[in-house]
Design a protein around this motif. Structure first.
Motif, mmCIF file in Angstrom:
data_model
loop_
_atom_site.group_PDB
_atom_site.id
_atom_site.type_symbol
_atom_site.label_atom_id
_atom_site.label_comp_id
_atom_site.label_asym_id
_atom_site.label_seq_id
_atom_site.Cartn_x
_atom_site.Cartn_y
_atom_site.Cartn_z
ATOM 1 N N UNK A 132 -12.085 1.707 14.936
ATOM 2 C CA UNK A 132 -12.271 0.367 15.631
ATOM 3 C C UNK A 132 -11.418 -0.332 15.132
ATOM 4 N N UNK A 133 -11.326 -0.760 13.943
ATOM 5 C CA UNK A 133 -10.392 -1.629 13.144
ATOM 6 C C UNK A 133 -8.997 -1.732 13.443
ATOM 7 N N UNK A 134 -8.382 -0.499 13.257
ATOM 8 C CA UNK A 134 -7.061 -0.135 13.470
ATOM 9 C C UNK A 134 -6.855 -0.424 14.947
ATOM 10 N N UNK A 135 -7.650 -0.063 15.891
ATOM 11 C CA UNK A 135 -7.365 -0.427 17.235
ATOM 12 C C UNK A 135 -7.311 -1.644 17.513
ATOM 13 N N UNK A 136 -8.196 -2.213 17.251
ATOM 14 C CA UNK A 136 -8.069 -3.719 17.456
ATOM 15 C C UNK A 136 -7.021 -4.479 16.820
ATOM 16 N N UNK A 137 -6.969 -4.303 15.784
ATOM 17 C CA UNK A 137 -5.807 -4.776 14.846
ATOM 18 C C UNK A 137 -4.442 -4.575 15.672
ATOM 19 N N UNK A 138 -4.243 -3.211 16.184
ATOM 20 C CA UNK A 138 -3.120 -2.984 16.877
ATOM 21 C C UNK A 138 -2.767 -3.808 17.980
#
Lengths: 285, 424
Positions: free
Chosen positions: A257-263
């Protein structure tokens, strides 16, 4: 170019100094899609022309790095690989990391590297970072094939247990591409003006590798520094690689979740900054 | 009234000079702070006209200042001006390589700009691959290039080598291929910056012909920057003269060229130059004077042209001689001479010397000429070379010549009379 109407006449385009921050012309980008394909082709065709080993270099570099890491971090420093064979453990990290670091450094230098073309002809500048990310994707694909070969071998030896999570690989790669491009775009806008940053990025990326679980499992990070691991958007991606292909560590969807939002955020930010810089960078480069 | 395809309103472009260092961060912060409060950029108020010869006070210069013009469809417009007048900046803005500091340009139709031929050519790729890549960079779609491919190859005349990497091409072939791609762009507006300076004479003619077809035959609009007044005259019907970043003339091409030659070139006729003392140079020219007996700096074809040199040899450089490069107003080298026949050269004189250089009588016909000087050794290479220092003079047709009574100027550049012998 922006599409606008003046009060009296219709004009196809207006060249002016004031631009809205969100003035990103996707239609124009789409018009130049052939250029993107041709640039990627150029990169692929020309890199190893007139070298003796040719495309073999795609394999040699990760292979040698893996061997070096295995000796130094595995045998000399005796870092934990959570029971997985050392070679495949390091190869998983290096393959993914190579893609990230090459994209990031190349994208961040995109203005300086292409100043001669950018200074002579207009095309949507975003084509160039896109080219870099896609060209490197082809290189990554070759290296990934090597990795898959090793995974096959070790699975056959019954030393690792890949699972169905590997089907998610394309998504992970896309996240990697978006994050590296996003950070690269932001940095590219700064390096045009402040050349010192070029130096900084070079070893900054190297240092960042040690802050990312490339050569060690994220679980081996002491409790006090776990918050650092949680801030790093790349951690989930490396954890994924080891979980899916080597069957070690912990992983589930929540880690993505965090990597996706971050990207998404970092890419959007990168494009905005890049778009603003591209209009005037020729005066500062 | 014909259709206006380009309309420029109050175009200005400001550059920051000097090193980009700590000052930029400070100025950036200031700019950002003003911007935040909704005020105008404080640096837009400062800056001075771009005159390269004098060192200015401010770090900011205006490369272009308040340029306004309209260009009609089918016009071919020559943009004329001395070096540093802002021509290239204007073209860069029009081709969207950089954006203006203030002002707007409205355009109709697709713009193709050729600030350079062969942008993006990769030496390792074949001619065929490069045609596609270069075409795409210039904004063509792949199918457009495929459709025009044969035409492009035929125009370039490199059919035999089309599948050879372009690094094997001669420079002429390279330029021909590159221009061929650009010439086949389907754009309504074509912007060209002196790309014709390269390539052989025959190909230049072909390019000029093609550009002529483009503007006259196909009704496309051409903007052309060149130092060669001859090409501008041949190709353009309108002219815009820029001087220190401002439009000083805008009208038909003959008047524009006349204005340029009379007002911008004539005002800086300069008959003597001095060089600063450079102790690091083993040999140097100290000053050059074009001797003249008149006040108006005008010579006639009958006058003798004599350059007086003050020269200093600190230590002798093997084989070094003084050279004269004499160019016409199109910047083409007309005449060259070296002092290797002088006694200074033969006796290897050390210290100060004075020399005279007398050009052959009647050498030059009427026109404007620029002369630069250098010290060169065929053994050691360039000793002194300051091409920015120029003696500039004008020659008028002598009133006593046979031709002048019919109001005819002696044609060509060289006026040395031939011997005509009646043998039968």
């Amino acid at each position: 170019m922006s599409q606008k109407n003046t009060t009296v006449e219709h004009w196809d385009s207006v060249i002016e100094s004031k631009h809205s921050l969100f003035d990103i012309n996707l239609k124009e980008l789409w018009h130049y899609r052939d250029l993107l394909v041709l640039f990627v082709r150029r990169d692929f065709v020309t890199v190893y022309k007139q070298t003796i080993l040719g495309p073999l270099w795609f394999f040699i570099q990760p292979l040698l790095t893996t061997i070096t890491f295995t000796i130094i971090f595995g045998n000399v420093a005796q870092l934990s690989t959570e029971g997985a064979p050392k070679i495949i453990f390091y190869m998983a990290g290096i393959t993914l990391w190579n893609y990230f670091s090459t994209c990031l450094t190349t994208v961040s230098g995109v203005f300086n590297a292409n100043a001669s073309i950018f200074g002579k002809v207009y095309f949507p500048r975003l084509i160039m970072p896109l080219t870099i990310v896609i060209s490197n994707l082809m290189k990554f694909a070759v290296q990934f094939l090597l990795f898959v070969g090793f995974v096959g071998y070790f699975t056959f030896q019954n030393e690792i247990q890949p699972n169905s999570w590997i089907l998610l690989t394309p998504f992970i790669i896309i996240l990697m591409a978006l994050i590296s491009m996003g950070i690269g775009l932001i940095l590219s806008s700064m390096t045009t003006k402040y050349k010192d940053l070029n130096q900084l990025i070079g070893f900054g990326v190297q240092l960042f590798m040690y802050a990312t679980p490339v050569i060690y499992p994220s679980s081996s990070v002491p409790q006090d520094y776990q918050w650092l691991v949680e801030l790093n958007p790349l951690v989930g991606l490396f954890d994924y690689m080891r979980y899916a292909y080597l069957g070690i560590g912990d992983f589930d969807f929540s880690n993505l979740v965090y990597p996706s939002l971050f990207s998404i955020v970092i890419l959007a930010l990168g494009i905005l900054v890049f778009n603003k810089t591209q209009k005037t960078f020729m005066d500062t480069v | 009234m014909s259709k206006v395809v380009i309309k420029a309103e109050h175009i200005s472009k400001q550059y920051r000079l000097g090193l980009v260092g700590t000052g930029t961060v400070r100025d950036d912060m200031k700019r950002w702070w003003y911007n935040l409060r909704g005020k105008e950029d404080p640096f837009l108020k400062i800056g001075e006209a771009n005159d390269r010869s004098s060192k200015g006070e401010s770090d900011y210069v205006w490369s272009l200042r308040d340029i306004n013009f309209e260009i009609n469809q089918g016009d071919s417009v020559g943009i004329i001006g001395r070096n540093g007048a802002g021509k290239s900046t204007l073209l860069k803005i029009l081709s969207q390589v950089t954006q203006p500091t203030t002002g707007k340009i409205y355009t109709k139709g697709r713009i193709a700009s050729l600030l350079e031929v062969g942008t993006g050519f990769h030496p390792e790729m074949t001619g065929r691959e490069n045609i596609y890549l270069n075409g795409a960079i210039l904004g063509m779609r792949k199918h457009e290039i495929t459709r025009k491919f044969d035409e492009i190859v035929a125009f370039s005349g490199v059919e035999r080598y089309i599948d050879t990497p372009v690094k094997r091409y001669s420079s002429g072939m390279y330029v021909r291929l590159a221009f061929a791609v650009a010439a086949h762009l389907e754009s309504e507006i074509l912007i060209v910056d002196e790309v014709l300076a390269v390539g052989d004479a025959e190909f230049q003619k072909k390019c000029l012909g093609k550009m002529n077809d483009v503007s006259k035959g196909e009704g496309r609009t051409v903007l052309f920057v060149s130092h060669s007044m001859a090409s501008v005259k041949k190709l353009c019907n309108k002219g815009i003269v820029l001087h220190h970043g401002e439009t000083v003339f805008n009208g038909n091409v003959e008047s524009a060229i006349n204005y340029y030659e009379n007002n911008l070139i004539a005002t800086d006729r300069n008959l003597s130059i001095e060089y600063s003392d450079s102790p690091s140079l083993p040999m140097q020219i100290k000053s050059v004077n074009l001797l003249n007996s008149k006040l108006n700096k005008l010579f006639t074809t009958e006058d003798e042209l004599v350059f007086e040199f003050e020269f200093l040899t600190r230590e002798n450089v093997e084989g070094a001689y003084i050279t004269i490069d004499l160019k016409d107003s199109n910047d083409e080298l007309v005449y060259w001479s070296g002092d290797y026949t002088s006694d200074r050269f033969k006796n290897k004189v050390i210290g100060h010397s004075k020399l005279l250089c007398k050009l052959p009588k009647g050498l030059l016909t009427s026109g404007i000429y620029n002369v630069s000087f250098a010290v060169y050794s065929p053994v050691k290479g360039v000793v002194q070379n300051e091409f920015s220092k120029i003696i500039s003079f004008e020659i008028e047709e002598s009133q006593h010549s046979y031709l002048s009574q019919f109001n005819i100027n002696y044609p060509g550049r060289i006026g040395i009379p031939s011997q005509w012998i009646h043998i039968e």
